[in-house]
Write a protein that holds these residues in place. Sequence first.
Motif, PDB file in Angstrom:
ATOM      1  N   SER A   1      -8.103   4.281  12.458  1.00 15.38           N
ATOM      2  CA  SER A   1      -7.519   3.868  13.728  1.00 15.38           C
ATOM      3  C   SER A   1      -8.492   2.940  14.445  1.00 15.38           C
ATOM      4  CB  SER A   1      -7.190   5.074  14.614  1.00 15.38           C
ATOM      5  OG  SER A   1      -8.368   5.800  14.926  1.00 15.38           O
ATOM      6  N   PHE A  31      -4.003   0.487  16.584  1.00 17.71           N
ATOM      7  CA  PHE A  31      -3.474   0.529  15.223  1.00 17.71           C
ATOM      8  C   PHE A  31      -3.887   1.828  14.552  1.00 17.71           C
ATOM      9  CE2 PHE A  31      -7.652  -1.445  14.531  1.00 17.71           C
ATOM     10  CZ  PHE A  31      -8.120  -0.781  13.408  1.00 17.71           C
ATOM     11  N   GLY A  49      -3.854   3.622  10.502  1.00 18.47           N
ATOM     12  CA  GLY A  49      -3.614   3.455   9.068  1.00 18.47           C
ATOM     13  C   GLY A  49      -4.312   2.227   8.524  1.00 18.47           C
ATOM     14  N   GLY A  50      -3.805   1.727   7.400  1.00 22.83           N
ATOM     15  CA  GLY A  50      -4.364   0.545   6.772  1.00 22.83           C
ATOM     16  C   GLY A  50      -5.100   0.804   5.471  1.00 22.83           C
ATOM     17  N   MET A  72       0.355   0.630   7.707  1.00 24.17           N
ATOM     18  CA  MET A  72      -0.174   0.843   9.043  1.00 24.17           C
ATOM     19  C   MET A  72       0.906   0.587  10.077  1.00 24.17           C
ATOM     20  SD  MET A  72      -2.545  -2.589   9.458  1.00 24.17           S
ATOM     21  CE  MET A  72      -3.093  -2.105  11.102  1.00 24.17           C
ATOM     22  N   GLU A  88       1.316  -0.038  14.560  1.00 22.01           N
ATOM     23  CA  GLU A  88       0.613  -0.402  15.788  1.00 22.01           C
ATOM     24  C   GLU A  88       1.494  -0.093  16.986  1.00 22.01           C
ATOM     25  OE1 GLU A  88      -1.951  -4.211  14.037  1.00 22.01           O
ATOM     26  OE2 GLU A  88      -0.232  -4.553  15.358  1.00 22.01           O
ATOM     27  N   ARG A 107      -0.408  -3.467   4.260  1.00 23.32           N
ATOM     28  CA  ARG A 107      -1.711  -4.140   4.345  1.00 23.32           C
ATOM     29  C   ARG A 107      -2.333  -4.198   2.963  1.00 23.32           C
ATOM     30  NH1 ARG A 107      -7.049  -3.470   8.232  1.00 23.32           N
ATOM     31  NH2 ARG A 107      -8.553  -3.449   6.532  1.00 23.32           N
ATOM     32  N   ARG A 127     -12.728  -0.930  14.948  1.00 21.28           N
ATOM     33  CA  ARG A 127     -12.239   0.239  14.221  1.00 21.28           C
ATOM     34  C   ARG A 127     -13.028   1.478  14.649  1.00 21.28           C
ATOM     35  NH1 ARG A 127      -9.561   1.684   9.623  1.00 21.28           N
ATOM     36  NH2 ARG A 127      -8.972  -0.473   9.189  1.00 21.28           N
TER      37      ARG A 127
END
Length: 201
Positions: A42, A70, A72-73, A82, A84, A107, A199
């Motif tokens: 996140s 945001f 995830g990813g 992800m 947002e 992503r 991040r």
Amino acid sequence: SPRGDGQKEDFTMCAIRSLVCTAPLLSLLAAAPLAGAQGVGSGVKTGFLHSSMVSSSVLDSGSGWMAGLFIGGNRSGPVGVMTEFNILSTNTTGTATYHLQVPAMLRINIGLSSVGVPRALVYGIAGPALNLTLGNDLRDVRGVEDIESIDTSVVIGIGVEIARFIVEVRGTRGLRNLATQAEQLELKSTTFALLAGLRFN
């Protein structure tokens, strides 16, 4: 007067709608540390935004900003998903209008390595998004009196992460005709954003 009462009612409804729509974003911002503790990536992003309303006969554009959270990813893997929760401020009508945007994106991560610098990633994102207008109702765009407050769009972007820092560019293209009450007119929104982020984990 009836006119004054109508204006007060519109203001009250806008305020209620803004509060209801922003409450989930505030809750998620408060929950971000918990998501990090559970191993879910996140962070936050913010930056400059250029937005426009485009059709064959209408072009209105302006600058603004975007900020959000945001989740995830899958930074540690090659592919992730992800979402947002973003607030966008646009200025296509001469006054600031605020939107809640919730994308769901794929992503793709490409790792880079270099001696003496933190591990870096280049990534690409793409996916659909739901956009809801908060506050103002986006009216009077060169003669269009009533514009839809709910839009769907496609988000495409590319970014770089170095350690916990993020730089990203993205474009968003609206899919719905926002001038459904106007005859023989198709009006769609576009945005271009330059973002910086951090991040949490």
